[in-house]
Design an enzyme around this catalytic site. Structure first.
Site, PDB file in Angstrom:
ATOM      1  N   HIS A  20       0.843  -1.208   0.000  1.00  0.00           N
ATOM      2  CA  HIS A  20       0.000   0.000   0.000  1.00  0.00           C
ATOM      3  C   HIS A  20       0.874   1.252   0.000  1.00  0.00           C
ATOM      4  O   HIS A  20       2.083   1.192   0.168  1.00  0.00           O
ATOM      5  CB  HIS A  20      -0.975   0.005   1.189  1.00  0.00           C
ATOM      6  CG  HIS A  20      -0.344   0.360   2.509  1.00  0.00           C
ATOM      7  ND1 HIS A  20      -1.020   1.024   3.502  1.00  0.00           N
ATOM      8  CD2 HIS A  20       0.898   0.156   3.001  1.00  0.00           C
ATOM      9  CE1 HIS A  20      -0.234   1.191   4.545  1.00  0.00           C
ATOM     10  NE2 HIS A  20       0.939   0.672   4.275  1.00  0.00           N
ATOM     11  N   CYS A  39       6.076   6.508   4.194  1.00  0.00           N
ATOM     12  CA  CYS A  39       4.893   5.692   3.868  1.00  0.00           C
ATOM     13  C   CYS A  39       4.128   6.279   2.684  1.00  0.00           C
ATOM     14  O   CYS A  39       3.190   5.666   2.178  1.00  0.00           O
ATOM     15  CB  CYS A  39       3.974   5.573   5.077  1.00  0.00           C
ATOM     16  SG  CYS A  39       4.830   4.864   6.488  1.00  0.00           S
ATOM     17  N   HIS A  45       4.893   0.332  -0.405  1.00  0.00           N
ATOM     18  CA  HIS A  45       5.705  -0.567   0.433  1.00  0.00           C
ATOM     19  C   HIS A  45       4.774  -1.672   0.934  1.00  0.00           C
ATOM     20  O   HIS A  45       3.562  -1.582   0.745  1.00  0.00           O
ATOM     21  CB  HIS A  45       6.343   0.203   1.598  1.00  0.00           C
ATOM     22  CG  HIS A  45       5.338   0.815   2.529  1.00  0.00           C
ATOM     23  ND1 HIS A  45       4.707   2.016   2.268  1.00  0.00           N
ATOM     24  CD2 HIS A  45       4.815   0.373   3.699  1.00  0.00           C
ATOM     25  CE1 HIS A  45       3.863   2.304   3.242  1.00  0.00           C
ATOM     26  NE2 HIS A  45       3.899   1.314   4.125  1.00  0.00           N
ATOM     27  N   HIS A  47       3.545  -4.946   3.827  1.00  0.00           N
ATOM     28  CA  HIS A  47       3.476  -5.414   5.218  1.00  0.00           C
ATOM     29  C   HIS A  47       3.028  -6.869   5.247  1.00  0.00           C
ATOM     30  O   HIS A  47       2.256  -7.310   4.391  1.00  0.00           O
ATOM     31  CB  HIS A  47       2.449  -4.611   6.023  1.00  0.00           C
ATOM     32  CG  HIS A  47       2.797  -3.177   6.205  1.00  0.00           C
ATOM     33  ND1 HIS A  47       3.815  -2.742   7.021  1.00  0.00           N
ATOM     34  CD2 HIS A  47       2.251  -2.058   5.660  1.00  0.00           C
ATOM     35  CE1 HIS A  47       3.886  -1.425   6.978  1.00  0.00           C
ATOM     36  NE2 HIS A  47       2.952  -0.982   6.152  1.00  0.00           N
ATOM     37  N   ASP A  85      -5.283 -10.471   0.388  1.00  0.00           N
ATOM     38  CA  ASP A  85      -3.986 -11.151   0.436  1.00  0.00           C
ATOM     39  C   ASP A  85      -3.251 -11.051  -0.903  1.00  0.00           C
ATOM     40  O   ASP A  85      -3.827 -11.323  -1.970  1.00  0.00           O
ATOM     41  CB  ASP A  85      -4.183 -12.628   0.809  1.00  0.00           C
ATOM     42  CG  ASP A  85      -2.864 -13.322   1.074  1.00  0.00           C
ATOM     43  OD1 ASP A  85      -1.959 -12.689   1.657  1.00  0.00           O
ATOM     44  OD2 ASP A  85      -2.735 -14.501   0.696  1.00  0.00           O
ATOM     45  N   HIS A  86      -1.976 -10.655  -0.824  1.00  0.00           N
ATOM     46  CA  HIS A  86      -1.124 -10.488  -2.016  1.00  0.00           C
ATOM     47  C   HIS A  86      -1.685  -9.487  -3.016  1.00  0.00           C
ATOM     48  O   HIS A  86      -1.538  -9.643  -4.227  1.00  0.00           O
ATOM     49  CB  HIS A  86      -0.819 -11.851  -2.690  1.00  0.00           C
ATOM     50  CG  HIS A  86       0.206 -12.626  -1.932  1.00  0.00           C
ATOM     51  ND1 HIS A  86      -0.087 -13.288  -0.768  1.00  0.00           N
ATOM     52  CD2 HIS A  86       1.527 -12.801  -2.141  1.00  0.00           C
ATOM     53  CE1 HIS A  86       1.007 -13.862  -0.293  1.00  0.00           C
ATOM     54  NE2 HIS A  86       2.013 -13.570  -1.110  1.00  0.00           N
ATOM     55  N   GLU A 131      -0.103  -4.086  11.906  1.00  0.00           N
ATOM     56  CA  GLU A 131       0.519  -3.721  10.629  1.00  0.00           C
ATOM     57  C   GLU A 131       2.000  -4.075  10.675  1.00  0.00           C
ATOM     58  O   GLU A 131       2.578  -4.566   9.705  1.00  0.00           O
ATOM     59  CB  GLU A 131       0.341  -2.234  10.341  1.00  0.00           C
ATOM     60  CG  GLU A 131       0.879  -1.835   8.983  1.00  0.00           C
ATOM     61  CD  GLU A 131       0.933  -0.331   8.800  1.00  0.00           C
ATOM     62  OE1 GLU A 131       0.361   0.154   7.822  1.00  0.00           O
ATOM     63  OE2 GLU A 131       1.539   0.354   9.636  1.00  0.00           O
TER      64      GLU A 131
HETATM   65  N1  LIG Z   1      -2.152   6.223  12.708  1.00  0.00           N
HETATM   66  C1  LIG Z   1      -1.374   5.612  11.765  1.00  0.00           C
HETATM   67  N2  LIG Z   1      -0.137   6.066  11.506  1.00  0.00           N
HETATM   68  C2  LIG Z   1       0.638   5.441  10.593  1.00  0.00           C
HETATM   69  C3  LIG Z   1       0.166   4.293   9.916  1.00  0.00           C
HETATM   70  C4  LIG Z   1      -1.152   3.857  10.183  1.00  0.00           C
HETATM   71  O1  LIG Z   1      -1.647   2.879   9.593  1.00  0.00           O
HETATM   72  N3  LIG Z   1      -1.876   4.528  11.110  1.00  0.00           N
HETATM   73  N4  LIG Z   1       0.967   3.642   9.034  1.00  0.00           N
HETATM   74  C5  LIG Z   1       2.185   4.030   8.784  1.00  0.00           C
HETATM   75  C6  LIG Z   1       2.993   3.278   7.733  1.00  0.00           C
HETATM   76  O2  LIG Z   1       2.160   2.471   6.929  1.00  0.00           O
HETATM   77  C7  LIG Z   1       4.205   2.526   8.130  1.00  0.00           C
HETATM   78  O3  LIG Z   1       4.403   1.371   7.341  1.00  0.00           O
HETATM   79  C8  LIG Z   1       4.484   2.197   9.527  1.00  0.00           C
HETATM   80  O4  LIG Z   1       5.835   2.471   9.627  1.00  0.00           O
HETATM   81  P1  LIG Z   1       6.763   2.523  10.908  1.00  0.00           P
HETATM   82  O5  LIG Z   1       5.996   2.857  12.145  1.00  0.00           O
HETATM   83  O6  LIG Z   1       7.867   3.377  10.549  1.00  0.00           O
HETATM   84  O7  LIG Z   1       7.213   1.004  10.977  1.00  0.00           O
HETATM   85  P2  LIG Z   1       7.723   0.144  12.190  1.00  0.00           P
HETATM   86  O8  LIG Z   1       6.604  -0.353  13.031  1.00  0.00           O
HETATM   87  O9  LIG Z   1       8.537  -0.928  11.604  1.00  0.00           O
HETATM   88  O10 LIG Z   1       8.492   1.092  13.136  1.00  0.00           O
HETATM   89  P3  LIG Z   1       9.981   1.627  13.247  1.00  0.00           P
HETATM   90  O11 LIG Z   1       9.855   2.672  14.279  1.00  0.00           O
HETATM   91  O12 LIG Z   1      10.380   2.159  11.913  1.00  0.00           O
HETATM   92  O13 LIG Z   1      10.809   0.469  13.696  1.00  0.00           O
HETATM   93  C9  LIG Z   1       2.755   5.227   9.419  1.00  0.00           C
HETATM   94  N5  LIG Z   1       1.882   5.884  10.336  1.00  0.00           N
HETATM   95 ZN   LIG Z   2       2.507   0.825   5.546  1.00  0.00          ZN
END
Ligand SMILES: Nc1nc2c(c(=O)[nH]1)N=C([C@H](O)[C@H](O)COP(=O)(O)OP(=O)(O)OP(=O)(O)O)CN2
Ligand SMILES: [Zn+2]
Length: 144
Positions: A20, A39, A45, A47, A85-86, A131
């Site tokens: 997404h 994002c 990217h 998940h 899915d996918h 996620e």
């Molecule tokens: N309220 C929301 N905020 C964010 C969402 C969401 O769905 N709801 N999603 C994202 C992004 O899709 C993103 O993929 C998440 O990234 P991030 O937090 O950076 O990923 P990690 O959990 O792996 O955390 P790190 O801190 O980078 O290790 C963003 N915001």
């Molecule tokens: Zn994401």
């Protein structure tokens, strides 16, 4: 006199993978880049999502179940797997054409899909979506 039955919570866990991009049609490109950061990457990217579907209901005396898990698996397959899915959520799933595919909205979408396919939708108690290992949303159908 009505006899009471024990109420139990039944959870089934399902994994799915999807791509997404967080991009709101309500915002300019510059605002999208600022709000969603990486994002908002143009090519998206991915998940490996984990979903926990929880039912709440009386344990039926005859079967000893809230719902047969084999039935719940069929509902999850229709509501989650066949739909997402996918897939690329924003391009393959019409719901996300104009709705940003945040975890919150993915969670609400799954809730709505499950409600549509379950014979007794009142059994649905909670949908929880991971996620990532650190970002988790749950929805119980509440509105305000
Ligand atoms: N309220 C929301 N905020 C964010 C969402 C969401 O769905 N709801 N999603 C994202 C992004 O899709 C993103 O993929 C998440 O990234 P991030 O937090 O950076 O990923 P990690 O959990 O792996 O955390 P790190 O801190 O980078 O290790 C963003 N915001
Ligand atoms: Zn994401």
């Amino acid at each position: 006199m009505t006899s009471k039955r024990p109420v139990a919570y039944l959870t089934r866990i399902q994994h799915f993978s999807a791509a997404h991009r967080l991009h709101s049609p309500q915002l300019s490109d510059a605002e999208n880049a600022k709000v969603y950061g990486p994002c908002n990457n143009f090519h998206g990217h991915g998940h490996n999502y984990i979903v926990e579907v929880t039912l709440r209901g009386p344990v039926t005396v005859d079967t000893g179940m809230v719902m047969n898990i084999s039935d719940l698996k069929k509902h999850i397959n229709t509501a989650i797997m066949e739909t997402m899915d996918h897939k690329c959520l924003d391009k393959d799933v019409p719901y996300f054409k104009d709705i940003v595919s945040t975890t919150e909205n993915v969670c609400i979408f799954i809730w709505n899909n499950l409600k549509k396919v379950m014979e007794d939708p009142s059994l649905l108690y909670e949908v929880k979506v991971f996620e990532t290992a650190k970002n988790v949303v749950f929805y119980r159908g509440e509105q305000e």
